[in-house]
Scaffold this active site. Structure first.
Site, PDB file in Angstrom:
ATOM      1  N   HIS A 173       9.398  -4.047   3.321  1.00  0.00           N
ATOM      2  CA  HIS A 173       7.998  -4.210   3.726  1.00  0.00           C
ATOM      3  C   HIS A 173       7.835  -5.438   4.613  1.00  0.00           C
ATOM      4  CE1 HIS A 173       7.194  -1.395   0.320  1.00  0.00           C
ATOM      5  NE2 HIS A 173       6.401  -0.897   1.241  1.00  0.00           N
ATOM      6  N   ALA A 175       7.575  -6.726   9.128  1.00  0.00           N
ATOM      7  CA  ALA A 175       6.908  -6.332  10.378  1.00  0.00           C
ATOM      8  C   ALA A 175       7.635  -5.197  11.104  1.00  0.00           C
ATOM      9  CB  ALA A 175       6.772  -7.546  11.289  1.00  0.00           C
ATOM     10  N   VAL A 176       8.948  -5.039  10.842  1.00  0.00           N
ATOM     11  CA  VAL A 176       9.680  -3.961  11.518  1.00  0.00           C
ATOM     12  C   VAL A 176       9.230  -2.608  10.936  1.00  0.00           C
ATOM     13  CG1 VAL A 176      11.947  -3.112  12.237  1.00  0.00           C
ATOM     14  CG2 VAL A 176      11.618  -5.544  11.797  1.00  0.00           C
ATOM     15  N   HIS A 177       8.990  -2.564   9.616  1.00  0.00           N
ATOM     16  CA  HIS A 177       8.445  -1.338   9.009  1.00  0.00           C
ATOM     17  C   HIS A 177       7.082  -1.031   9.642  1.00  0.00           C
ATOM     18  CE1 HIS A 177       6.788   1.546   6.183  1.00  0.00           C
ATOM     19  NE2 HIS A 177       5.866   0.669   5.769  1.00  0.00           N
ATOM     20  N   HIS A 213      -1.098  -1.877   7.910  1.00  0.00           N
ATOM     21  CA  HIS A 213      -1.254  -1.187   6.621  1.00  0.00           C
ATOM     22  C   HIS A 213      -0.515  -1.843   5.444  1.00  0.00           C
ATOM     23  CE1 HIS A 213       2.722   0.436   7.317  1.00  0.00           C
ATOM     24  NE2 HIS A 213       2.729   0.863   6.074  1.00  0.00           N
ATOM     25  N   ASP A 323       3.832   6.597   7.382  1.00  0.00           N
ATOM     26  CA  ASP A 323       4.289   5.599   6.408  1.00  0.00           C
ATOM     27  C   ASP A 323       5.554   6.039   5.671  1.00  0.00           C
ATOM     28  OD1 ASP A 323       4.170   3.219   5.003  1.00  0.00           O
ATOM     29  OD2 ASP A 323       2.768   3.961   3.499  1.00  0.00           O
TER      30      ASP A 323
HETATM   31 ZN   LIG Z   1       4.168   1.075   4.494  1.00  0.00          ZN
END
Ligand SMILES: [Zn+2]
Length: 445
Positions: A173, A175-177, A213, A323
């Site tokens: 979790h 910034a790349v995700h 998100h 997501d």
């Molecule tokens: Zn997520």
């Protein structure tokens, strides 16, 4: 000015002492009540800080000033602030980036709508600024800057705040995700069934929600926050704790950046509410609620995308798909994501072990293997959602590619699981053989 240039200038100016954004963010826990009456949140979530506080609070309940400061800041903000206070000026490493890297990143952006876009490579080429660079580009590409008359400096400031509030030490979790989810969202927004009806506001909401998100995600899940009595759990009364925090933090940053301050109040209120509704939809505990509604719409063929409420619902589904789309990527990327998410689960398991708490499901490295976690996730969460998404998009090339990848990846994990089982049986047999051999040797000695 190209997006990459804007991104580069902004990063340099952020490092200078007179940059406002950093100072504003260091104020930490300011709760700003907007005209909509919504509370925004700018409070950190990092669990270790709270544990230290819990364990070291004086009997009187007094917490030292230094600790108070830590509590007010998320780990990311605390780290930046403490370096700055000690006079350590952060390296503006983008200065040193070879123009070739930016050239390659720019080239990658020309293919941002392709499903095999390698976000890991893009993050390396942009020196860890994939989220800011990608969003600047997509806002431009979709004509949002022009349509909403956005100030590029404010946009950049907002995106830097979002990117920096992700915890880079989280294996998954981070910034790349967020950049990966945003890239997937961009692909979904281009699906013909949807693109025809989307307004600029829908597109901006979709991209912003995707980018923000999981902002300030602490790397542990909601049950962990509840059982450790984390302040966020009590703040949101144990309901969509993380998602509420992501949303309220986003609103806080949106207001601090002043990005939308020139727009009518009603519109700002609408943006804040819709962002909330989109981000809250990513709560996996609400999966059945969304699946049931989506199935009913498809069965009754009653989705009308001229209707703003229906478009919003499809944006929620698109964000949910984006997501959890890792298993629908090509194996090389899908595998990396699987390893990262499991590493984050195992870290939570280790933390629970150290705190003498019961280890959460899927977080026990000894019992829960990566292939078994992935096969379960694909079968019970990913497949049902993507089957409904396929029905909605009516099997476009992208949907067919994603479903094929999903099938192939699941097969590969099944193969690995079988191999693991046969290995462990071999090991067990070997161990038994060793035991028998040792006992025979002892007997004969
Ligand atoms: Zn997520």
């Amino acid at each position: 000015m190209s997006c990459l240039m804007v991104e580069r200038c902004g990063t340099i100016s952020l490092d200078s002492p007179d940059q406002n954004a950093l100072c504003v963010r260091m104020q930490g826990d300011e709760r700003v009540r907007g005209q909509a009456g919504l509370l925004s949140e700018r409070r950190g979530s990092y669990p270790f800080i709270d544990f230290r506080l819990l364990n070291t609070t004086a009997p009187s309940g007094e917490i030292g000033t230094k600790k108070k400061v830590k509590r007010l800041l998320s780990f990311q903000r605390y780290f930046h602030a403490s370096r700055l206070l000690r006079g350590i000026v952060p390296q503006a490493s983008l200065h040193l980036l070879d123009e070739d890297y930016l050239g390659q990143a720019r080239h990658m952006l020309s293919k941002v709508g392709t499903w095999n876009f390698d976000i890991f490579l893009f993050d390396r080429l942009t020196n860890g600024n994939s989220l800011v660079t990608l969003l600047c580009h997509l806002f431009n590409l979709h004509g949002l800057i022009h349509h909403f008359q956005l100030d590029m400096v404010k946009l950049h400031r907002f995106l830097v705040m979002i990117q920096e509030d992700y915890h880079s030490q989280n294996p998954y979790h981070n910034a790349v995700h967020a950049a990966d989810v945003t890239q997937a969202m961009h692909c979904y927004l281009k699906e013909p069934k949807l693109a025809h009806y989307l307004t600029p506001l829908d597109i901006m909401l979709g991209l912003m929600a995707a980018a923000a998100h999981d902002v300030d995600h602490p790397g542990v899940n909601q049950p962990f926050l509840i059982k450790t009595k984390h302040h966020l759990a009590s703040l949101y009364q144990n309901v969509s704790v993380l998602e509420n925090h992501h949303w309220r933090s986003t609103i806080g940053m949106l207001r601090e950046s002043g990005l939308l301050a020139h727009l009518p109040v009603e519109m700002i209120q609408d943006v804040e509410q819709q962002l909330g509704s989109l981000i809250l939809a990513t709560d996996i505990n609400r999966q059945n609620e969304f699946l049931t509604r989506m199935k009913a719409h498809s069965d009754n063929r009653d989705l009308s995308l001229e209707d703003a409420n229906h478009r919003h619902f499809i944006l929620q589904i698109a964000l949910k798909c984006a997501d959890i789309c890792n298993p629908c990527r090509v194996w090389e990327m899908s595998k990396q994501w699987s390893e990262k998410v499991c590493e984050e689960f195992y870290r939570q398991g280790d933390l629970e072990h150290r705190l003498h708490l019961e280890i959460s499901p899927l977080c026990n490295q000894q019992k829960d293997s990566i292939p078994s976690i992935q096969i379960g996730f694909m079968s019970f969460i990913v497949e049902p959602l993507f089957v409904e998404w396929s029905r909605f998009t009516e099997n476009t090339p992208l949907t067919i590619t994603m479903m094929n990848n999903l099938r192939k990846n699941k097969g590969t994990w099944r193969g690995l699981l079988l191999k693991q089982h046969s290995n462990s049986e071999d090991n067990a047999a070997q161990t038994n053989e060793d035991k028998i051999r040792t006992s025979l040797e002892v007997d004969h000695s």
